[in-house]
Design a protein around this motif. Structure first.
Motif, short mmCIF file in Angstrom:
data_model
loop_
_atom_site.label_atom_id
_atom_site.label_comp_id
_atom_site.label_asym_id
_atom_site.label_seq_id
_atom_site.Cartn_x
_atom_site.Cartn_y
_atom_site.Cartn_z
N THR A 126 36.20 25.30 52.69
CA THR A 126 37.65 25.08 52.74
C THR A 126 38.39 26.06 53.65
O THR A 126 39.55 25.82 54.00
CB THR A 126 38.28 25.17 51.34
OG1 THR A 126 38.23 26.54 50.90
CG2 THR A 126 37.54 24.28 50.35
N GLY A 127 37.75 27.18 53.97
CA GLY A 127 38.43 28.22 54.74
C GLY A 127 39.38 29.05 53.91
O GLY A 127 40.07 29.93 54.43
N VAL A 128 39.40 28.82 52.59
CA VAL A 128 40.30 29.55 51.69
C VAL A 128 39.54 30.69 51.04
O VAL A 128 38.46 30.48 50.46
CB VAL A 128 40.87 28.61 50.61
CG1 VAL A 128 41.78 29.40 49.66
CG2 VAL A 128 41.64 27.47 51.26
N ARG A 129 40.09 31.89 51.12
CA ARG A 129 39.48 33.07 50.49
C ARG A 129 40.21 33.33 49.17
O ARG A 129 41.39 33.70 49.16
CB ARG A 129 39.57 34.29 51.40
CG ARG A 129 38.90 35.54 50.85
CD ARG A 129 38.99 36.69 51.83
NE ARG A 129 38.21 36.46 53.03
CZ ARG A 129 36.93 36.80 53.17
NH1 ARG A 129 36.29 37.40 52.16
NH2 ARG A 129 36.29 36.56 54.29
N LEU A 130 39.50 33.14 48.07
CA LEU A 130 40.07 33.33 46.74
C LEU A 130 39.57 34.63 46.12
O LEU A 130 38.43 35.03 46.36
CB LEU A 130 39.69 32.16 45.82
CG LEU A 130 40.12 30.76 46.26
CD1 LEU A 130 39.60 29.72 45.27
CD2 LEU A 130 41.63 30.67 46.38
N SER A 131 40.40 35.26 45.32
CA SER A 131 40.00 36.47 44.60
C SER A 131 39.49 36.09 43.21
O SER A 131 39.98 35.13 42.60
CB SER A 131 41.17 37.43 44.46
OG SER A 131 42.13 36.92 43.53
N PRO A 132 38.51 36.82 42.68
CA PRO A 132 38.03 36.53 41.33
C PRO A 132 39.16 36.58 40.29
O PRO A 132 39.21 35.74 39.39
CB PRO A 132 36.99 37.63 41.08
CG PRO A 132 36.47 37.95 42.44
CD PRO A 132 37.67 37.85 43.34
N GLU A 133 40.07 37.56 40.42
CA GLU A 133 41.15 37.66 39.45
C GLU A 133 42.08 36.46 39.51
O GLU A 133 42.57 35.97 38.48
CB GLU A 133 41.95 38.95 39.67
CG GLU A 133 41.15 40.22 39.41
CD GLU A 133 40.59 40.80 40.70
OE1 GLU A 133 40.26 40.00 41.63
OE2 GLU A 133 40.46 42.03 40.78
N GLY A 134 42.35 35.95 40.71
CA GLY A 134 43.19 34.78 40.85
C GLY A 134 42.54 33.54 40.25
O GLY A 134 43.21 32.72 39.61
N VAL A 135 41.24 33.39 40.46
CA VAL A 135 40.52 32.27 39.87
C VAL A 135 40.52 32.39 38.35
O VAL A 135 40.68 31.40 37.63
CB VAL A 135 39.08 32.20 40.42
CG1 VAL A 135 38.27 31.13 39.68
CG2 VAL A 135 39.10 31.89 41.91
N LEU A 136 40.32 33.61 37.84
CA LEU A 136 40.33 33.82 36.39
C LEU A 136 41.65 33.35 35.78
O LEU A 136 41.66 32.64 34.76
CB LEU A 136 40.11 35.30 36.08
CG LEU A 136 40.18 35.68 34.60
CD1 LEU A 136 39.07 35.01 33.81
CD2 LEU A 136 40.11 37.21 34.45
N ASP A 137 42.77 33.71 36.39
CA ASP A 137 44.07 33.33 35.84
C ASP A 137 44.25 31.82 35.83
O ASP A 137 44.72 31.23 34.85
CB ASP A 137 45.19 33.99 36.65
CG ASP A 137 45.23 35.50 36.47
OD1 ASP A 137 44.59 36.01 35.54
OD2 ASP A 137 45.89 36.18 37.28
N ALA A 138 43.87 31.16 36.93
CA ALA A 138 44.01 29.71 37.01
C ALA A 138 43.07 29.01 36.04
O ALA A 138 43.44 28.02 35.39
CB ALA A 138 43.75 29.24 38.44
N LEU A 139 41.84 29.52 35.92
CA LEU A 139 40.86 28.92 35.02
C LEU A 139 41.27 29.07 33.57
O LEU A 139 41.15 28.13 32.77
CB LEU A 139 39.50 29.55 35.26
CG LEU A 139 38.36 29.13 34.34
CD1 LEU A 139 38.12 27.63 34.40
CD2 LEU A 139 37.08 29.91 34.69
N ALA A 140 41.74 30.24 33.20
CA ALA A 140 42.14 30.48 31.81
C ALA A 140 43.28 29.56 31.41
O ALA A 140 43.29 29.00 30.30
CB ALA A 140 42.54 31.94 31.63
N GLU A 141 44.26 29.39 32.30
CA GLU A 141 45.39 28.50 31.99
C GLU A 141 44.91 27.06 31.82
O GLU A 141 45.30 26.37 30.88
CB GLU A 141 46.42 28.60 33.12
CG GLU A 141 47.72 27.82 32.86
CD GLU A 141 47.59 26.33 33.17
OE1 GLU A 141 48.23 25.51 32.46
OE2 GLU A 141 46.83 25.98 34.09
#
Length: 246
Positions: A159-174
């Motif tokens: 995708t060319g998108v660089r995601l942070s683990p913390e950002g993924v954690l917040d989205a996944l938890a919600e």
């Protein structure tokens, strides 16, 4: 993005594996808790297989005590898959390239970008640990998977998108809290329908391998217990656990 109420959040710089940490902490937690590690030294996948987890990739485990019998608890693999699909779709805007592979993988552009592992750290009847691994930055080479398996891919490469683990954690938890609430309130039906709407290869011929046998047939559906339903030459077959090959 707000953190869901009632869920704990723990981010560790390094740990052997988040599922192992969940086992150590399970009896001390007052409620559901997400444990995220920025680096794992002994990550595992299904059937004890090693899981490559270089720095920058995502590794987390949700540990909690869901209500219901073993069959109902096992349905959390579908809840987790839907939540991970939603989280990646919202963060990458690549929803059209995402799909779900029975029983517990997330695909991106047809390759495996994430896996989910359910374990009982203290044995059946104890807390449930849902481990989630996502290839955010890097994916293992094709030689790291068995012949015929879906090749690994990464979010960044596809995708060319660089995601942070913390950002993924917040989205996944919600997303997980939302789908867990739906399962508890409405049962598995809506979760099953939502999962099937995102499933890969429905209506196509696939192969399901267990430790004892191999079944090949048309992927018809997932039943009310989460079993894979194949239409084979011998008739309709329901499979509770297997590795699926396309």
């Amino acid at each position: 993005m707000s953190w869901p109420g009632g869920y704990g959040r723990r981010v560790l710089a390094e740990v052997d594996s988040t599922n192992a940490e969940a086992a150590r902490l399970a009896d001390t937690l007052a409620g559901p808790e997400w444990i995220c590690a920025l680096r794992q030294t002994a990550a595992r996948g299904r059937r004890g297989r090693p899981w490559a987890n270089p720095p920058g990739n995502f590794a987390a485990t949700l540990v909690f005590r869901p209500e219901g019998d073993a069959r109902q608890v096992a349905l959390r693999s579908f809840v987790a898959a839907l939540a991970l699909y939603d989280a990646l779709a919202s963060l990458t805007r690549a929803e059209a390239a995402l799909s779900l592979k029975w029983p517990n993988d997330v695909l991106l552009s047809g390759g495996k970008v994430a896996g989910i592992l359910l374990e009982y750290p203290a044995g059946p009847g104890g807390p449930l640990a849902i481990g989630v691994g996502v290839n955010l930055i890097a994916a293992p080479g094709a030689e790291a998977v068995e012949p015929g398996a879906v090749p690994p891919v990464s979010v960044l490469a596809e995708t060319g998108v660089r995601l942070s683990p913390e950002g993924v954690l917040d989205a996944l938890a919600e997303a997980y809290a939302r789908h867990e609430g739906a399962l508890v309130t409405y049962g598995f039906g809506p979760i099953r329908e939502a999962w099937l709407a995102r499933a890969a290869r429905v209506g196509e011929v696939i192969t399901a391998r267990t430790g004892r046998e191999e079944r090949r047939g048309t992927f018809e559906t997932v039943d009310d217990d989460g079993n894979l339903v194949l239409k084979t030459a011998e008739g309709r077959v329901r499979i509770a656990a297997a590795d699926v090959f396309f």
